[in-house]
Design an enzyme around this catalytic site. Structure first.
Site, PDB file in Angstrom:
ATOM      1  N   PRO A   1       0.805  -1.234   0.000  1.00 26.25           N
ATOM      2  CA  PRO A   1       0.000   0.000   0.000  1.00 26.25           C
ATOM      3  C   PRO A   1       0.832   1.276   0.000  1.00 26.25           C
ATOM      4  O   PRO A   1       0.821   2.029   0.974  1.00 26.25           O
ATOM      5  CB  PRO A   1      -0.829  -0.145   1.273  1.00 26.25           C
ATOM      6  CG  PRO A   1       0.063  -0.935   2.190  1.00 26.25           C
ATOM      7  CD  PRO A   1       0.855  -1.870   1.325  1.00 26.25           C
ATOM      8  N   CYS A   2       1.491   1.547  -1.100  1.00 23.74           N
ATOM      9  CA  CYS A   2       2.313   2.755  -1.154  1.00 23.74           C
ATOM     10  C   CYS A   2       1.435   4.008  -1.114  1.00 23.74           C
ATOM     11  O   CYS A   2       1.931   5.097  -0.841  1.00 23.74           O
ATOM     12  CB  CYS A   2       3.225   2.735  -2.364  1.00 23.74           C
ATOM     13  SG  CYS A   2       2.387   2.465  -3.914  1.00 23.74           S
TER      14      CYS A   2
END
Lengths: 202, 163
Positions: A168-169
């Site tokens: 989940p950047c």
């Protein structure tokens, strides 16, 4: 009889070859001859192309990357034995759909990290530990990987994340809470964070 | 100790999906005419599975077209050898393109079905796929002269059969 009449023997080949070709991926997978199965997932942030190996999910691509180019790169970097297969990508498609419906806050199926290299490994490992609905800053990730002055390097590593959404950047934001820098575009970052109820105020 | 050598120039093959999309119709057209409708699907899948098996070791992206037809030709000939060894009851093998085919097509299918396999494969490559004799020779593993002879003898028999 004229020779060109022989072409009638191959009538219907367009349609029938499409059907036979569609069955090939499952046969190839079952015979251990397919290294990468490619599928497609509809989502509120556009159509996603997903690539799954025997080890797990190796790539998620937004639709502003041309599918051919995504496959070309997978071919060069992993294996050219790539076919589209709804069946072999089914599990990941379902997890992603559940995520977008708000029914899933973490992914359970395995991920294949072979496209993640060098310092990116540490950065993305730390990013994966940022929980659903929360955010961290680039600087915080830098501290967590033991390189407190490397916030820019963190940004670069996240920008080249081969498995966005699942790693989940989008949960990593600027020091002042600003939603800067997302390879998929700021709109997608906003959409993903608001889906998670994590839009920082101010 | 040997010094570093210049790496050979390699053209990696495209992702298999692109290769399949580019060649599937041609391969199917060949196979349906070369082995008949009921067995075309099996031969098609055998052809592309064999291609997939060898694919990671393939290096020259430009010869893919000839390569896949060579495999398909081999599969078609293998198929005819198998059938010759172990003939199935005739009624289970109606070699027509589709139920309700035109009578002219039935006659054509019957005549083609009676050709010796190498003649049939050569005729189909020449007149269904419009391949050159050199390409046919390459696909079937023989001389250009042999390819020409197979095509001519095959066509002669077809003309005798259906005029």
């Amino acid at each position: 009889m004229r020779a060109k009449e022989l072409k009638r023997l191959s009538a219907g080949a367009e349609e029938r070859s499409a059907r036979a070709a569609a069955g090939l991926a499952d046969l190839a997978w079952a015979n251990g001859l397919l290294d990468i199965a490619v599928g497609s997932v509809g989502s509120p942030v556009g159509r996603l192309t997903i690539a799954v190996t025997r080890r797990g999910l190796v790539r998620v691509a937004y639709d502003d990357e041309a599918v051919d180019e995504v496959l070309d790169r997978l071919g060069r970097e992993l294996s050219p034995r790539i076919l589209e297969s709804a069946r072999e990508t089914e599990g990941w498609r379902r997890e992603l759909e559940e995520f977008f419906e708000g029914r899933r806050t973490r992914f359970d199926l395995p991920v294949d990290r072979r496209l993640i290299r060098g310092v990116q490994r540490d950065v993305l490992a730390a990013t994966r530990r940022v929980p659903y609905g929360r955010v961290a800053t680039y600087g915080e990730i830098a501290v967590r990987i033991g390189r407190p002055r490397a916030a820019r390097a963190v940004g670069r590593a996240l920008g080249a994340n081969p498995i966005p959404i699942v790693i989940p950047c989008h949960r990593v934001i600027g020091a002042n809470g600003k939603l800067i820098g997302y390879a998929g575009g700021i709109d997608r970052k906003v959409a993903l964070l608001s889906l998670e109820g994590a839009l920082p105020t101010g | 100790m040997a010094g570093p050598r210049a790496a050979p120039v390699k053209v990696a093959p495209p992702p298999f999906q692109q290769f399949l999309d580019a060649h599937r119709v041609k391969v199917y057209r060949f196979l349906v005419a070369a082995v008949g409708s009921p067995d075309a699907d099996d031969c098609f899948q055998e052809t592309f599975l064999a291609a997939l098996r060898a694919y990671p070791r393939l290096r020259d992206g430009e010869l893919l077209d000839r390569w896949i037809l060579r495999i398909a030709s081999r599969k078609a000939l293998d198929h005819h050898r198998r059938v010759a060894r172990d003939p199935r009851p005739v009624e289970s093998l109606p070699e027509v393109s589709a139920p309700g085919a035109e009578p002219a097509d039935r006659a054509l299918w019957e005549a083609v079905g009676e050709l010796p396999p190498r003649q049939r494969v050569a005729v189909v490559q020449r007149y269904v796929l419009d391949r050159s004799y050199a390409e046919i020779a390459q696909a079937m593993g023989g001389s250009e002269q042999g390819a020409r002879a197979n095509v001519h003898q095959g066509m002669k028999k077809l003309r005798e059969r259906i005029g």
